[in-house]
Design a protein around this motif. Structure first.
Motif, mmCIF file in Angstrom:
data_model
loop_
_atom_site.group_PDB
_atom_site.id
_atom_site.type_symbol
_atom_site.label_atom_id
_atom_site.label_comp_id
_atom_site.label_asym_id
_atom_site.label_seq_id
_atom_site.Cartn_x
_atom_site.Cartn_y
_atom_site.Cartn_z
ATOM 1 N N ALA A 84 133.595 16.296 11.339
ATOM 2 C CA ALA A 84 134.077 16.562 12.773
ATOM 3 C C ALA A 84 133.526 17.623 13.492
ATOM 4 C CB ALA A 84 135.550 16.306 13.023
ATOM 5 N N ILE A 85 132.226 17.663 13.595
ATOM 6 C CA ILE A 85 131.460 18.981 14.225
ATOM 7 C C ILE A 85 130.144 18.100 14.672
ATOM 8 C CG2 ILE A 85 130.643 19.462 12.092
ATOM 9 C CD1 ILE A 85 130.050 22.346 13.175
ATOM 10 N N GLY A 86 129.867 18.618 16.330
ATOM 11 C CA GLY A 86 128.880 17.800 16.898
ATOM 12 C C GLY A 86 127.572 17.976 16.086
ATOM 13 N N GLY A 87 126.540 17.099 15.992
ATOM 14 C CA GLY A 87 125.241 17.281 15.639
ATOM 15 C C GLY A 87 124.300 17.533 16.493
ATOM 16 N N ILE A 88 123.321 18.444 16.161
ATOM 17 C CA ILE A 88 122.112 18.594 17.280
ATOM 18 C C ILE A 88 121.292 17.516 16.985
ATOM 19 C CG2 ILE A 88 120.319 20.297 17.677
ATOM 20 C CD1 ILE A 88 122.511 22.555 16.860
ATOM 21 N N THR A 89 120.802 17.051 18.030
ATOM 22 C CA THR A 89 120.178 15.651 18.058
ATOM 23 C C THR A 89 118.842 15.519 19.252
ATOM 24 O OG1 THR A 89 122.105 14.663 17.538
ATOM 25 C CG2 THR A 89 120.443 13.070 18.139
ATOM 26 N N LYS A 90 117.716 15.228 18.860
ATOM 27 C CA LYS A 90 116.736 14.918 19.831
ATOM 28 C C LYS A 90 117.148 13.480 20.523
ATOM 29 C CE LYS A 90 111.771 14.894 20.618
ATOM 30 N NZ LYS A 90 110.608 14.925 20.091
ATOM 31 N N LEU A 91 117.162 13.403 21.635
ATOM 32 C CA LEU A 91 117.216 12.090 22.302
ATOM 33 C C LEU A 91 116.094 11.644 23.138
ATOM 34 C CD1 LEU A 91 120.812 12.288 23.668
ATOM 35 C CD2 LEU A 91 120.072 11.328 21.376
ATOM 36 N N THR A 92 115.595 10.447 23.049
ATOM 37 C CA THR A 92 114.237 10.029 23.951
ATOM 38 C C THR A 92 114.879 8.628 24.570
ATOM 39 O OG1 THR A 92 112.920 10.804 22.208
ATOM 40 C CG2 THR A 92 111.886 9.261 23.673
ATOM 41 N N HIS A 93 114.553 8.853 25.955
ATOM 42 C CA HIS A 93 115.102 7.789 26.800
ATOM 43 C C HIS A 93 113.785 6.678 26.823
ATOM 44 C CE1 HIS A 93 116.676 5.532 30.273
ATOM 45 N NE2 HIS A 93 118.021 6.006 29.773
ATOM 46 N N THR A 94 114.184 5.385 26.951
ATOM 47 C CA THR A 94 113.183 4.452 27.481
ATOM 48 C C THR A 94 112.334 4.905 28.802
ATOM 49 O OG1 THR A 94 114.844 3.108 28.772
ATOM 50 C CG2 THR A 94 114.376 2.506 26.398
ATOM 51 N N ASP A 95 112.811 5.612 29.369
ATOM 52 C CA ASP A 95 112.150 6.231 30.603
ATOM 53 C C ASP A 95 110.966 7.409 30.377
ATOM 54 O OD1 ASP A 95 113.679 8.246 30.630
ATOM 55 O OD2 ASP A 95 114.597 7.679 32.699
ATOM 56 N N GLY A 96 111.191 7.704 29.067
ATOM 57 C CA GLY A 96 110.028 8.931 28.649
ATOM 58 C C GLY A 96 110.954 10.249 28.575
ATOM 59 N N ARG A 97 112.137 10.197 29.358
ATOM 60 C CA ARG A 97 113.059 11.625 28.951
ATOM 61 C C ARG A 97 113.304 11.796 27.755
ATOM 62 N NH1 ARG A 97 118.328 10.930 31.896
ATOM 63 N NH2 ARG A 97 117.816 8.480 31.822
ATOM 64 N N GLU A 98 113.179 13.202 27.334
ATOM 65 C CA GLU A 98 113.622 13.865 26.002
ATOM 66 C C GLU A 98 114.586 15.006 26.139
ATOM 67 O OE1 GLU A 98 110.128 15.085 23.963
ATOM 68 O OE2 GLU A 98 109.479 13.177 23.614
ATOM 69 N N MET A 99 115.255 15.038 25.309
ATOM 70 C CA MET A 99 116.272 16.387 25.408
ATOM 71 C C MET A 99 116.974 16.626 24.114
ATOM 72 S SD MET A 99 119.896 14.880 27.134
ATOM 73 C CE MET A 99 119.016 13.950 28.478
ATOM 74 N N VAL A 100 116.906 17.720 23.654
ATOM 75 C CA VAL A 100 117.390 18.065 22.389
ATOM 76 C C VAL A 100 118.990 18.641 22.628
ATOM 77 C CG1 VAL A 100 117.569 19.744 20.231
ATOM 78 C CG2 VAL A 100 115.404 18.685 21.258
ATOM 79 N N ILE A 101 120.032 18.105 22.033
ATOM 80 C CA ILE A 101 121.358 18.451 22.600
ATOM 81 C C ILE A 101 122.266 18.207 21.565
ATOM 82 C CG2 ILE A 101 121.034 18.313 25.198
ATOM 83 C CD1 ILE A 101 122.905 15.853 24.698
ATOM 84 N N ASN A 102 123.638 18.770 21.813
ATOM 85 C CA ASN A 102 124.657 18.531 20.927
ATOM 86 C C ASN A 102 125.371 17.080 21.172
ATOM 87 O OD1 ASN A 102 127.264 19.066 19.086
ATOM 88 N ND2 ASN A 102 128.367 19.159 21.101
ATOM 89 N N VAL A 103 125.325 16.214 20.068
ATOM 90 C CA VAL A 103 126.063 14.998 20.222
ATOM 91 C C VAL A 103 127.343 14.920 19.636
ATOM 92 C CG1 VAL A 103 125.781 12.340 20.062
ATOM 93 C CG2 VAL A 103 123.820 13.819 20.631
ATOM 94 N N GLU A 104 128.422 14.694 20.150
ATOM 95 C CA GLU A 104 130.052 14.992 19.508
ATOM 96 C C GLU A 104 129.670 13.839 18.484
ATOM 97 O OE1 GLU A 104 131.897 17.070 19.593
ATOM 98 O OE2 GLU A 104 131.177 18.041 21.393
ATOM 99 N N TYR A 105 130.358 14.242 17.252
ATOM 100 C CA TYR A 105 130.564 13.564 15.900
ATOM 101 C C TYR A 105 130.702 12.067 16.076
ATOM 102 C CZ TYR A 105 135.415 14.187 15.545
ATOM 103 O OH TYR A 105 136.802 13.837 15.812
ATOM 104 N N ASN A 106 131.751 11.774 16.961
ATOM 105 C CA ASN A 106 132.229 10.509 17.187
ATOM 106 C C ASN A 106 131.257 9.672 18.029
ATOM 107 O OD1 ASN A 106 132.814 11.869 19.623
ATOM 108 N ND2 ASN A 106 135.046 11.327 19.587
#
Length: 630
Positions: free
Chosen positions: A331-353
């Motif tokens: 129960a702690i957020g995970g640091i994750t790289k997210l890549t969108h279909t439109d090419g956007r990228e971000m490295v952010i905290n994603v809540e565990y749930n």
């Protein structure tokens, strides 16, 4: 003269007619225009344009409650000026997010998660020491920002959280420890600069209405714990308007029709406050390069900061999130790289749930699972950030410091048409990277949990309900974590520290290590500890060791009891030999028992007290070389 008076009267009449035209949807506001100054009339118009006519529904005729009507619009003026883009922008965003919430829209639609790049450190190895050394050099170019808007009520403590003692062996509170750590890091950085001009490291504290005055009093009554008052800046965050329904209508206080309900907006406000204060530009002009953000009740954090700052400097990260190893589904957020279909990228905290379902929905049928290390590849976010100042200013000049918000309404039923109670927009400090361009260098630094993370955020009752094996995050576990970390560090430099025993306090089963505490001036890095401990040393489990002076050397010491050593800066003290006494004993207490009612809150919430039976205590008040050998 008469002509200009006539012109003025005509102009005033024209303005009233214009105002009446634009306020015609609210007869009650319209008939009160004559009592309102022009700036408040403009605010009234804005409220009508954004669907807030209900605020004026129960306004009586002019002459009744006129001061209260003006007070409402004065509150609107404050809400308007303290939010980036103003109240109209707040209401517009609220309507969009409320519509998304009602529709059940997934904020991660179109995004695919992957493991971001970062650095995983092990305390005490050559790599760790190298990064620490680099980080200490960078402290001269850094500013520290503490987010401290919270009270300790949730912990069963009536004061502000930063005033809570971190541990009860010395009674040092969180704020004192943070300031002493910054001062010691700054001194070490100065020594490394070898003659370069040393500057006072800036320290900003974000407060709230709840904590501002009390934080100021705590600083002033303790001479700022050794900092110059000019080094410390307090920035107070304002609250935001509450929302009554899905149409984002502002919620009036049920007990006062001339008052809008407000709630905290979240610690994401720190970015807008720093930007609007002008401090960021001031720091850049002074040659600063880094801004370090941290939260109010993690007593271990400064053990990880030097190495993480070293990682930022070496890897040239624009954003570096401090993290700890995380078990899958913990129960702690995970640091994750997210890549969108439109090419956007971000490295952010994603809540565990949200992380596990997101992974399952994007081609990972097992979801969040441990890898060969025994931990999830998505490290645990601990809400401490290191930002490079130049790119940070560039980004905030585009956004004004506004952070991507979220809303979490509690609906009465599944129709999602009514709320149980009013809601509001919220924002989090760690969501800053959401708006960054793909070119931004965003990474993380993982250090072991025992070294870096022991927040105090749960009261004794809630902590006792935590499933076995999960962290309690209480005042009890937070204090024990400090003793554990210091014992483990001493073990790593060769001291024989006894194994802990297990005891239960306030319903929480914890490891009780030797009570080892040192001031940051003695050691603020692992290398400091290593340089001040020599020979064969041992500390028994029942022992208490408190080191307060800067030049104290521990050599061939056998401790079985309590030993407290302090000295002025120009005294060099060697501590050796065999110290045996009855020491200080930890005694369990029942926080709800009538016999403990006389004890201070900060003791009761831990479930134990320290009985100081016997000790060897020595203070060296004169410069010179000394040897403490019983």
């Amino acid at each position: 003269m008469a002509s200009s008076a006539v012109d003025s009267a005509i102009l005033k009449l024209a303005n009233i007619q214009l105002n009446e035209l634009s306020t015609s949807s609210s007869p009650n506001l319209q008939k009160n225009l004559s009592i309102l100054p022009p700036d408040q009339i403009e605010l009234g118009k804005m409220l009508l344009e954004t669907g807030q006519g209900h605020l004026f529904e129960n306004w009586p005729d002019p002459g009744v409650d006129d001061d209260e009507k003006k007070a409402l619009l004065a509150q609107v003026a404050l809400l308007n000026s303290s939010y980036p883009g103003g109240l109209a922008s707040y209401i517009k965003t609220a309507k969009e997010l409320l519509a998304d919430s009602k529709a059940g829209k997934n904020p991660f639609d179109g995004f695919t998660p992957s493991v971001p790049s970062g650095e995983v450190l092990t305390c005490g190895d050559d790599n760790f020491i190298k990064y620490e050394e680099t980080g200490v050099k960078q402290v001269q170019n850094a500013a520290f920002v503490l987010v401290a808007g919270g009270l300790g009520e949730r912990l069963g403590y009536k004061g502000i959280k930063v005033a809570l003692p971190m541990e009860t062996t010395t009674g040092t509170c969180f704020l004192q420890h943070y300031i002493e750590s910054i001062l010691s890091l700054s001194e070490a950085s100065c020594r490394d600069a070898q003659g370069e001009c040393c500057r006072d490291v800036p320290f900003v504290i974000m407060t709230s209405d709840d904590t501002h005055e009390r934080t100021l009093r705590l600083l002033e009554s303790n001479a700022y714990y050794g900092m110059k008052p000019t080094q410390v800046k307090l920035l107070k965050q304002e609250k935001v308007a509450c929302l009554a329904d899905n149409d984002a209508r502002l919620a009036l206080d049920p007990t006062n029709k001339y008052r809008i309900q407000t709630k905290p907006h979240g610690h994401g406000d720190v970015h807008a406050l720093l930007y609007s204060s002008g401090l960021l530009k001031e720091w850049k002009d002074a040659g600063l390069r880094w801004v370090l953000f941290f939260q109010d009740t993690n007593g271990l954090l400064f053990k990880a900061i030097p190495s993480a700052l070293g990682v930022s400097a070496t890897k040239e990260y624009h954003v570096n999130s401090l993290a700890v190893p995380r078990k899958a589904k913990e129960a702690i957020g995970g640091i994750t790289k997210l890549t969108h279909t439109d090419g956007r990228e971000m490295v952010i905290n994603v809540e565990y749930n949200q992380l596990d379902p997101l992974l399952r929905a994007t081609g990972h049928p097992d979801g969040d699972v441990n890898c060969e290390t025994g931990y999830s590849p998505y490290p645990g976010n601990i809400n401490q950030l290191i930002l490079e100042l130049g790119p940070y200013i560039d980004e905030l000049s585009k956004t004004g410091g506004a952070i991507k918000e979220f809303i979490n309404p509690k609906y009465k039923d599944s129709s999602k048409t009514e709320f149980k109670s009013s809601t509001r927009l919220e924002c989090m400090m760690q969501d800053y990277p959401k708006t960054l361009p793909p070119s931004a260098r965003v990474g993380f630094t993982v250090t072991e949990t025992w070294l870096a993370y022991a927040p105090v955020k749960n009261n004794a009752e809630d902590a006792a309900k935590v499933p076995k094996g999960n962290p309690y995050h209480s005042a009890t576990s937070g204090e024990m974590a400090i003793y554990r970390a210091n014992s483990m560090i001493l073990r790593k430099v060769g001291v024989k520290v006894d194994d802990p025993i297990t005891q239960v306090f306030n319903g929480q089963e914890v490891e009780v290590w030797s009570r080892i505490v040192w001031k940051p001036k003695w050691a603020v890095t692992f290398a400091d500890v290593k340089s001040k401990v020599r020979g064969n040393n041992s500390v028994s489990q029942k022992s208490t060791l408190v080191i307060k002076g800067s030049n104290i050397l521990i050599e061939d010491l056998s401790l079985d009891g309590a030993l407290l050593v302090d000295s002025v800066d120009d005294a060099e003290v060697k501590v050796e030999g065999c110290v045996v006494n009855n020491g200080w004993r930890i005694e369990g207490i029942d926080k709800d028992d009538s016999t403990t009612a006389a004890l201070a809150e900060e003791v009761r919430i831990r479930g134990f007290k320290i009985n100081k039976m016997d000790q060897l205590q020595q203070f060296y008040s004169e410069p010179g070389k000394f040897c403490l050998k019983p």
